[in-house]
Design an enzyme around this catalytic site. Structure first.
Site, PDB file in Angstrom:
ATOM      1  N   ARG A  12       0.859  -1.177   0.000  1.00 42.12           N
ATOM      2  CA  ARG A  12       0.000   0.000   0.000  1.00 42.12           C
ATOM      3  C   ARG A  12       0.902   1.237   0.000  1.00 42.12           C
ATOM      4  NH1 ARG A  12      -3.654   2.872   4.676  1.00 42.12           N
ATOM      5  NH2 ARG A  12      -4.651   4.363   3.255  1.00 42.12           N
ATOM      6  N   HIS A  13       0.447   2.313  -0.625  1.00 45.28           N
ATOM      7  CA  HIS A  13       1.238   3.545  -0.674  1.00 45.28           C
ATOM      8  C   HIS A  13       1.421   4.158   0.713  1.00 45.28           C
ATOM      9  CE1 HIS A  13      -2.252   6.112   0.091  1.00 45.28           C
ATOM     10  NE2 HIS A  13      -2.928   5.326  -0.744  1.00 45.28           N
ATOM     11  N   GLN A  15       1.574   7.377   3.600  1.00 49.20           N
ATOM     12  CA  GLN A  15       0.585   8.365   4.039  1.00 49.20           C
ATOM     13  C   GLN A  15       0.557   9.578   3.108  1.00 49.20           C
ATOM     14  OE1 GLN A  15       1.321  11.325   7.202  1.00 49.20           O
ATOM     15  NE2 GLN A  15      -0.113  10.156   8.444  1.00 49.20           N
ATOM     16  N   ASN A  19      -5.007  11.572   3.584  1.00 49.95           N
ATOM     17  CA  ASN A  19      -5.117  10.664   4.725  1.00 49.95           C
ATOM     18  C   ASN A  19      -5.193  11.465   6.020  1.00 49.95           C
ATOM     19  OD1 ASN A  19      -2.828   8.154   3.375  1.00 49.95           O
ATOM     20  ND2 ASN A  19      -5.059   8.255   3.222  1.00 49.95           N
ATOM     21  N   GLY A  26     -10.027   8.341  -3.872  1.00 50.70           N
ATOM     22  CA  GLY A  26     -10.073   7.164  -4.715  1.00 50.70           C
ATOM     23  C   GLY A  26      -9.280   7.426  -5.981  1.00 50.70           C
ATOM     24  N   ARG A  64       0.608   9.103  -5.780  1.00 49.73           N
ATOM     25  CA  ARG A  64       1.013   8.631  -4.460  1.00 49.73           C
ATOM     26  C   ARG A  64       1.575   7.216  -4.517  1.00 49.73           C
ATOM     27  NH1 ARG A  64      -4.683   8.914  -4.698  1.00 49.73           N
ATOM     28  NH2 ARG A  64      -5.872   7.128  -3.933  1.00 49.73           N
ATOM     29  N   GLU A  96      -6.995   2.825  -7.269  1.00 52.50           N
ATOM     30  CA  GLU A  96      -7.904   2.716  -6.127  1.00 52.50           C
ATOM     31  C   GLU A  96      -9.357   2.654  -6.587  1.00 52.50           C
ATOM     32  OE1 GLU A  96      -8.790   1.605  -3.462  1.00 52.50           O
ATOM     33  OE2 GLU A  96      -8.045   2.905  -1.848  1.00 52.50           O
ATOM     34  N   ARG A  97     -10.205   2.227  -5.684  1.00 49.24           N
ATOM     35  CA  ARG A  97     -11.657   2.179  -5.920  1.00 49.24           C
ATOM     36  C   ARG A  97     -12.159   3.551  -6.392  1.00 49.24           C
ATOM     37  NH1 ARG A  97     -15.727  -0.918  -3.566  1.00 49.24           N
ATOM     38  NH2 ARG A  97     -14.295  -1.798  -2.027  1.00 49.24           N
ATOM     39  N   ASP A  98     -13.139   3.546  -7.279  1.00 50.51           N
ATOM     40  CA  ASP A  98     -13.826   4.773  -7.682  1.00 50.51           C
ATOM     41  C   ASP A  98     -14.935   5.030  -6.661  1.00 50.51           C
ATOM     42  OD1 ASP A  98     -15.272   6.806  -8.855  1.00 50.51           O
ATOM     43  OD2 ASP A  98     -15.242   5.920 -10.861  1.00 50.51           O
ATOM     44  N   TYR A  99     -14.848   6.178  -5.974  1.00 52.37           N
ATOM     45  CA  TYR A  99     -15.844   6.517  -4.958  1.00 52.37           C
ATOM     46  C   TYR A  99     -16.940   7.431  -5.495  1.00 52.37           C
ATOM     47  CZ  TYR A  99     -13.119   4.309  -1.277  1.00 52.37           C
ATOM     48  OH  TYR A  99     -12.472   3.388  -0.484  1.00 52.37           O
TER      49      TYR A  99
END
Length: 205
Positions: A12-13, A15, A19, A26, A64, A96-99
């Protein structure tokens, strides 16, 4: 003849500014904080200490994740563990997920668990769990597909990585939240396309 197992290190990237502000990031982006860079270097040193020698490196196209991968590879290069011909690849499937309409807004506004919202975001233009899991698995299989790649390094995101884990291991073993720069150590069986999670490491703990 059965193909041998391959090894994946999924990270995972580090911070980011969003964050810290508890904002949804996303498909939008936010730079690494100084702590985020420190976390990425700690993860890179962990990989180097374990003599990880990636033959392929992939990352989400977001900044990121790209920045995190660059810091990981700098640690491995310093130890002579990276081939000169290794070229990191931006892979759309690792994004990342599309929010949907919640992008850039407060995390508290998301009407479900931000990390694991199921299909609750679909009415808002977001992505469901099944689609996210499917593209993560496909992207990582493709990264590991070449015959000469026995070990690969990839950088993705919190919700995306969590859904990858839920596709590959018992759900009750998946952390409720992955720390920044968590390292997921996985075996991959080319013959069946299966991933087996061996360890989840927090190099900053």
């Amino acid at each position: 003849m059965e193909k041998r197992m391959k090894r994946l290190y999924l990270v995972r990237h580090g911070q980011t500014e969003y964050n810290l502000k508890h904002l949804v990031q996303g498909r939008c982006d936010s730079p690494l904080t100084e702590l985020g860079r420190t976390q990425a270097l700690a993860a890179g040193r962990w990989l180097a200490d374990h003599e990880v020698r990636p033959r392929a490196a992939g990352t989400s196209p977001l900044g990121r994740a790209f920045s995190t991968l660059g810091l990981l590879l700098s640690c491995l290069t310093e130890r002579g563990l990276v081939d000169q011909g290794l070229t990191p690849r931006a892979i759309q499937g690792l994004i990342e997920r599309d929010y949907g309409t919640f992008e850039r807004g407060p995390m508290a506004d998301v009407p479900a668990n931000v990390w694991d919202p199921g299909d609750a975001l679909i009415p808002y233009g977001g992505e469901d769990n099944a689609a996210l899991r499917g593209r993560m698995i496909t992207a990582l299989r493709e990264l590991l597909a070449p015959e000469n790649v026995g070990c690969a390094l990839a950088v993705s995101h919190g919700s995306a990585s969590q859904q990858f884990l839920k596709a590959c291991m018992p759900v009750d073993g998946v952390p409720a939240k992955l720390p920044n720069c968590a390292i997921m150590v996985c075996d991959y069986a080319p013959a069946t396309g299966e991933f087996f999670v061996k360890d989840i490491v927090d190099p900053c703990a």
